[in-house]
Design an enzyme around this catalytic site. Sequence first.
Site, short mmCIF file in Angstrom:
data_model
loop_
_atom_site.label_atom_id
_atom_site.label_comp_id
_atom_site.label_asym_id
_atom_site.label_seq_id
_atom_site.Cartn_x
_atom_site.Cartn_y
_atom_site.Cartn_z
N LYS A 118 85.23 36.82 -54.98
CA LYS A 118 83.87 37.41 -53.55
C LYS A 118 83.32 35.87 -52.98
CE LYS A 118 80.20 39.26 -52.97
NZ LYS A 118 79.12 38.36 -52.03
N ASN A 119 82.45 35.52 -53.42
CA ASN A 119 81.96 34.67 -52.64
C ASN A 119 83.06 32.77 -52.22
OD1 ASN A 119 80.14 35.64 -53.15
ND2 ASN A 119 78.98 35.08 -54.42
N CYS B 106 67.58 40.88 -44.91
CA CYS B 106 67.89 40.73 -46.12
C CYS B 106 67.58 41.36 -47.29
CB CYS B 106 68.63 39.97 -46.43
SG CYS B 106 69.50 39.99 -48.23
N ARG C 19 65.92 34.72 -45.83
CA ARG C 19 67.52 34.19 -45.69
C ARG C 19 67.24 33.67 -45.06
NH1 ARG C 19 71.44 38.03 -49.34
NH2 ARG C 19 72.69 35.97 -49.95
N ASP D 255 72.24 34.71 -59.30
CA ASP D 255 74.20 36.48 -59.19
C ASP D 255 73.56 37.11 -60.90
OD1 ASP D 255 73.91 35.31 -56.62
OD2 ASP D 255 75.66 35.75 -56.20
N ARG E 5 81.16 46.16 -52.89
CA ARG E 5 80.90 45.07 -51.69
C ARG E 5 81.62 44.11 -52.70
NH1 ARG E 5 75.67 42.82 -49.25
NH2 ARG E 5 76.92 41.70 -49.37
C1 UD1 Z 1 75.94 32.40 -51.49
C2 UD1 Z 1 76.44 33.37 -52.47
C3 UD1 Z 1 74.91 34.18 -52.75
C4 UD1 Z 1 74.48 33.44 -53.76
C5 UD1 Z 1 73.69 32.76 -53.34
C6 UD1 Z 1 72.52 31.48 -54.14
C7 UD1 Z 1 77.76 33.89 -50.81
C8 UD1 Z 1 78.76 34.11 -49.92
N1 UD1 Z 1 76.53 33.74 -51.12
O1 UD1 Z 1 75.01 32.63 -50.85
O2 UD1 Z 1 75.51 35.13 -53.76
O3 UD1 Z 1 73.28 34.67 -54.21
O4 UD1 Z 1 74.33 31.23 -52.74
O5 UD1 Z 1 73.75 31.13 -54.76
O6 UD1 Z 1 78.76 31.98 -51.03
N2 UD1 Z 1 67.81 28.96 -47.50
C9 UD1 Z 1 66.87 28.78 -45.89
N3 UD1 Z 1 67.70 28.40 -44.87
C10 UD1 Z 1 68.99 28.40 -44.52
C11 UD1 Z 1 69.63 28.90 -45.75
C12 UD1 Z 1 69.22 28.96 -46.78
O7 UD1 Z 1 65.83 28.86 -46.27
O8 UD1 Z 1 69.65 27.95 -43.84
C13 UD1 Z 1 67.35 29.38 -48.32
C14 UD1 Z 1 67.71 31.34 -48.59
O9 UD1 Z 1 67.06 31.84 -47.88
C15 UD1 Z 1 67.24 31.13 -49.77
C16 UD1 Z 1 67.99 29.77 -51.03
O10 UD1 Z 1 67.91 29.01 -49.60
O11 UD1 Z 1 66.32 31.02 -50.60
C17 UD1 Z 1 69.65 30.22 -51.46
O12 UD1 Z 1 70.55 30.47 -49.82
P1 UD1 Z 1 72.25 29.61 -50.49
O13 UD1 Z 1 72.45 28.93 -50.96
O14 UD1 Z 1 71.85 29.59 -48.51
O15 UD1 Z 1 72.42 31.51 -50.18
P2 UD1 Z 1 73.88 31.75 -49.69
O16 UD1 Z 1 75.05 30.82 -48.96
O17 UD1 Z 1 73.16 32.95 -48.79
#
Ligand code: UD1
Length: 421
Positions: free
Chosen positions: A22-23, A118, A123, A308, A400
């Site tokens: 999915k991701n 969320c 996030r 995850d 999902r």
């Molecule tokens: C992706 C995955 C999700 C997984 C996560 C961590 C997809 C579609 N989703 O989510 O299933 O749980 O990686 O492995 O691929 N953060 C910030 N600022 C930002 C972006 C992120 O502070 O601009 C923080 C988030 O709040 C969170 C952490 O970084 O606490 C990890 O987020 P991130 O690695 O960005 O996860 P996603 O890409 O949203």
Amino acid sequence: MDSIVVKGNGPLKGQIPIAGAKNACLTLMPATLLSEEPLTLTNAPRLSDIKTMSALLESLGAEVSSLQDGKVLALSSHNIDNHVADYEIVRKMRASNLVLGPMLARLGHAIVSLPGGCAIGARPMDLHIAALEAMGAEIELKEGYLHAIARGGLKGAVHELRFASVGATENTVMAATLAKGTTVLKNAAREPEIVDLVHCLRKMGAQIEGEGTSTITIQGVDRLNGATHPVVTDRIELGSYMLAPAIAGGEVELLGGRINLLAAFCEKLDAAGVSVTETEKGLMVARKGDLIHSVDVVTEVYPGFPTDLQAQMMALMCTADGTSVLEEKIFENRFMHAPELIRMGANIDVQGGVATVKGVKRLKGARVMATDLRASVSLILAGLAAEGETVVSRVYHVDRGYEHVVAKFAGIGAQIERVKE
Ligand code: UD1
């Protein structure tokens, strides 16, 4: 709203085919926005999140055809006539933010709604914004939307992410493929889904090096071409189903699974008393003996233990011999499954980002509520190990991220059905 009813009925046996990730698919799909030529994705998973991304891309003017019962996605972004990713779609799924980098790179401007609250934490998007700003974009927040513009186009830059965010890495890499000059992204995330994205972008003509390491170097090109790409195996679906024979006993083969996708998770399973062996077709998983031992888990960025799989691992620890400590380091509010597991007789104490789980002899079936995608599967897994019937409501969370979830569990002998409430 549908529910899933599961009854603990002892050892499981059989095979489960693992779908495309999915991701990975959710980041490969927006890559279509980078090219006027068609992008075809094979081994796509059949999930509601994929439908949401299709709807988002279509709202921007892309064409998305779902072929072979959804396993093949034919995407074309010949005609992108809208640059606004609307709140009504984005709020359903955070991964919608992955259109920002590609749109900015291709069109020079984009307006993307912030995803909003969320269930598993704040996030934010500051890391995405900082990286794109380093490449010359001007980004402003107005009425809940990020307004991004790259006057004169994006320019290559050297940028270090404050945290190795998966989404920020994906957005930056995609944006940099069409930027002028070279981008060096430091502290990049190393997840297999990012490696898969880079492999696809390379087929499209992008010049990228260093995927799978924490420094990715992208040499911008003028245009990208079309490509056909198979989506990598879903390591989270894989890990989730690996826990079924671990929790309920028996022996299950996960078709398409490989240890290298989930090395840290497999090490924890081994320590917990679960054997994982590679076969010609995938991974064979069985308990080594009667007992599951307690293990401690800290979630980390790849290659560490994936956040995850934390909820599903907690379900296994609920009936382990001893006490285990699970520490969540990626998302601040990712223990919402704990109160539901407690309803099933689990002994869990949550203090901030740390959950202490004291194993009990047997869980008891109960009515429980899925609170997010991965939590929903942890409750089904717990139901496999429980005495009596477990009813998991809010099944739309499962849809999902897990295709044909009932059929896959039933295929290994679980007593499970989906009912309308
Ligand atoms: C992706 C995955 C999700 C997984 C996560 C961590 C997809 C579609 N989703 O989510 O299933 O749980 O990686 O492995 O691929 N953060 C910030 N600022 C930002 C972006 C992120 O502070 O601009 C923080 C988030 O709040 C969170 C952490 O970084 O606490 C990890 O987020 P991130 O690695 O960005 O996860 P996603 O890409 O949203």
